[in-house]
Scaffold this motif. Sequence first.
Motif, PDB file in Angstrom:
ATOM      1  N   LEU A 126      55.191  48.148  26.073  1.00 13.62           N
ATOM      2  CA  LEU A 126      56.045  47.603  25.020  1.00 13.62           C
ATOM      3  C   LEU A 126      55.326  47.509  23.676  1.00 13.62           C
ATOM      4  CD1 LEU A 126      57.816  44.704  26.937  1.00 13.62           C
ATOM      5  CD2 LEU A 126      58.863  46.806  26.108  1.00 13.62           C
ATOM      6  N   GLY A 127      54.005  47.541  23.705  1.00 14.04           N
ATOM      7  CA  GLY A 127      53.244  47.455  22.462  1.00 14.04           C
ATOM      8  C   GLY A 127      53.204  46.052  21.890  1.00 14.04           C
ATOM      9  N   ILE A 128      53.132  45.052  22.758  1.00 13.39           N
ATOM     10  CA  ILE A 128      53.048  43.668  22.292  1.00 13.39           C
ATOM     11  C   ILE A 128      51.700  43.088  22.695  1.00 13.39           C
ATOM     12  CG2 ILE A 128      55.516  43.228  22.275  1.00 13.39           C
ATOM     13  CD1 ILE A 128      55.320  41.980  24.996  1.00 13.39           C
ATOM     14  N   ARG A 129      51.358  41.964  22.128  1.00  6.77           N
ATOM     15  CA  ARG A 129      50.109  41.251  22.403  1.00  6.77           C
ATOM     16  C   ARG A 129      48.880  42.069  22.016  1.00  6.77           C
ATOM     17  NH1 ARG A 129      50.752  36.670  26.427  1.00  6.77           N
ATOM     18  NH2 ARG A 129      52.774  35.966  25.732  1.00  6.77           N
ATOM     19  N   GLY A 130      48.789  42.362  20.758  1.00  6.77           N
ATOM     20  CA  GLY A 130      47.577  42.986  20.255  1.00  6.77           C
ATOM     21  C   GLY A 130      47.601  44.443  20.414  1.00  6.77           C
ATOM     22  N   ILE A 158      62.203  41.129  29.950  1.00  4.78           N
ATOM     23  CA  ILE A 158      61.221  41.112  28.863  1.00  4.78           C
ATOM     24  C   ILE A 158      61.472  42.270  27.902  1.00  4.78           C
ATOM     25  CG2 ILE A 158      58.767  41.397  28.337  1.00  4.78           C
ATOM     26  CD1 ILE A 158      58.208  39.841  30.963  1.00  4.78           C
ATOM     27  N   ALA A 159      61.799  43.437  28.434  1.00  6.45           N
ATOM     28  CA  ALA A 159      62.081  44.593  27.578  1.00  6.45           C
ATOM     29  C   ALA A 159      63.314  44.347  26.714  1.00  6.45           C
ATOM     30  CB  ALA A 159      62.268  45.842  28.432  1.00  6.45           C
ATOM     31  N   MET A 160      64.356  43.745  27.289  1.00  8.72           N
ATOM     32  CA  MET A 160      65.572  43.430  26.521  1.00  8.72           C
ATOM     33  C   MET A 160      65.266  42.419  25.419  1.00  8.72           C
ATOM     34  SD  MET A 160      68.431  44.857  27.645  1.00  8.72           S
ATOM     35  CE  MET A 160      69.662  44.732  28.873  1.00  8.72           C
ATOM     36  N   LEU A 161      64.520  41.380  25.767  1.00 10.92           N
ATOM     37  CA  LEU A 161      64.173  40.373  24.766  1.00 10.92           C
ATOM     38  C   LEU A 161      63.331  40.980  23.653  1.00 10.92           C
ATOM     39  CD1 LEU A 161      63.406  37.287  27.013  1.00 10.92           C
ATOM     40  CD2 LEU A 161      65.230  37.483  25.335  1.00 10.92           C
ATOM     41  N   THR A 162      62.419  41.870  24.004  1.00  6.30           N
ATOM     42  CA  THR A 162      61.577  42.506  22.994  1.00  6.30           C
ATOM     43  C   THR A 162      62.425  43.322  22.025  1.00  6.30           C
ATOM     44  OG1 THR A 162      59.710  42.567  24.511  1.00  6.30           O
ATOM     45  CG2 THR A 162      59.633  44.070  22.647  1.00  6.30           C
ATOM     46  N   GLU A 163      63.399  44.031  22.543  1.00  4.31           N
ATOM     47  CA  GLU A 163      64.290  44.813  21.678  1.00  4.31           C
ATOM     48  C   GLU A 163      65.076  43.892  20.745  1.00  4.31           C
ATOM     49  OE1 GLU A 163      66.167  48.174  20.084  1.00  4.31           O
ATOM     50  OE2 GLU A 163      64.472  48.091  21.459  1.00  4.31           O
ATOM     51  N   ARG A 164      65.601  42.793  21.286  1.00  7.54           N
ATOM     52  CA  ARG A 164      66.352  41.845  20.457  1.00  7.54           C
ATOM     53  C   ARG A 164      65.448  41.205  19.408  1.00  7.54           C
ATOM     54  NH1 ARG A 164      69.517  37.679  23.944  1.00  7.54           N
ATOM     55  NH2 ARG A 164      70.204  37.036  21.879  1.00  7.54           N
ATOM     56  N   LEU A 203      62.956  32.328  17.213  1.00  2.99           N
ATOM     57  CA  LEU A 203      61.921  31.509  17.842  1.00  2.99           C
ATOM     58  C   LEU A 203      62.285  31.166  19.286  1.00  2.99           C
ATOM     59  CD1 LEU A 203      60.960  29.169  14.873  1.00  2.99           C
ATOM     60  CD2 LEU A 203      59.681  31.110  15.785  1.00  2.99           C
ATOM     61  N   LYS A 204      63.566  30.951  19.552  1.00  2.00           N
ATOM     62  CA  LYS A 204      64.002  30.691  20.925  1.00  2.00           C
ATOM     63  C   LYS A 204      63.792  31.924  21.803  1.00  2.00           C
ATOM     64  CE  LYS A 204      67.735  28.337  21.789  1.00  2.00           C
ATOM     65  NZ  LYS A 204      67.473  27.076  22.454  1.00  2.00           N
ATOM     66  N   LEU A 205      64.102  33.101  21.268  1.00  2.00           N
ATOM     67  CA  LEU A 205      63.897  34.336  22.029  1.00  2.00           C
ATOM     68  C   LEU A 205      62.415  34.566  22.314  1.00  2.00           C
ATOM     69  CD1 LEU A 205      66.360  36.808  20.254  1.00  2.00           C
ATOM     70  CD2 LEU A 205      66.637  35.739  22.485  1.00  2.00           C
ATOM     71  N   ILE A 206      61.579  34.306  21.322  1.00  2.00           N
ATOM     72  CA  ILE A 206      60.138  34.482  21.501  1.00  2.00           C
ATOM     73  C   ILE A 206      59.617  33.526  22.574  1.00  2.00           C
ATOM     74  CG2 ILE A 206      57.894  34.171  20.380  1.00  2.00           C
ATOM     75  CD1 ILE A 206      59.209  35.280  17.822  1.00  2.00           C
ATOM     76  N   GLY A 207      60.103  32.295  22.561  1.00  2.00           N
ATOM     77  CA  GLY A 207      59.695  31.326  23.573  1.00  2.00           C
ATOM     78  C   GLY A 207      60.119  31.741  24.972  1.00  2.00           C
ATOM     79  N   HIS A 208      61.324  32.268  25.077  1.00  2.00           N
ATOM     80  CA  HIS A 208      61.823  32.732  26.377  1.00  2.00           C
ATOM     81  C   HIS A 208      60.981  33.897  26.883  1.00  2.00           C
ATOM     82  CE1 HIS A 208      65.595  33.934  28.891  1.00  2.00           C
ATOM     83  NE2 HIS A 208      64.552  33.677  29.633  1.00  2.00           N
ATOM     84  N   ARG A 209      60.694  34.848  25.997  1.00  2.00           N
ATOM     85  CA  ARG A 209      59.867  35.988  26.394  1.00  2.00           C
ATOM     86  C   ARG A 209      58.466  35.531  26.789  1.00  2.00           C
ATOM     87  NH1 ARG A 209      58.321  40.721  22.248  1.00  2.00           N
ATOM     88  NH2 ARG A 209      57.012  39.057  21.459  1.00  2.00           N
ATOM     89  N   LYS A 210      57.943  34.553  26.073  1.00  2.00           N
ATOM     90  CA  LYS A 210      56.608  34.036  26.378  1.00  2.00           C
ATOM     91  C   LYS A 210      56.563  33.425  27.781  1.00  2.00           C
ATOM     92  CE  LYS A 210      53.163  30.831  24.588  1.00  2.00           C
ATOM     93  NZ  LYS A 210      52.856  29.837  23.558  1.00  2.00           N
TER      94      LYS A 210
END
Length: 89
Positions: free
Chosen positions: A85-89, A29-35, A57-64
């Motif tokens: 990570l500072g995601i989701r609000g 998840i951390a790697m995907l967030t950086e990408r 969009l594919k990366l976001i779906g994978h992280r989701k």
Amino acid sequence: MALTQQRKQEIINNYQVHGTDTGSTDVQIAMLTERINRLSEHLQANKKDHSSRRGLLKLIGHRKRLLAYLQQESREKYQALISRLGIRG
């Protein structure tokens, strides 16, 4: 555009669960967030790059999907990771 080997190693060291961990959900998840962050910056400068937008969009779906799995397995780890990570609000 791609992450350098050095940056990948920094991310792995920051988010690994144990000493030899390179593929746990947290690290992925951390790697995907950086990408995702890098690709978002690229798309702000190159608004007509539709193929990169599709990749984003594919990366976001994978992280989701990985976040949903982590939330199902351990809500505490999920909450800690998204705040770190500072995601989701």
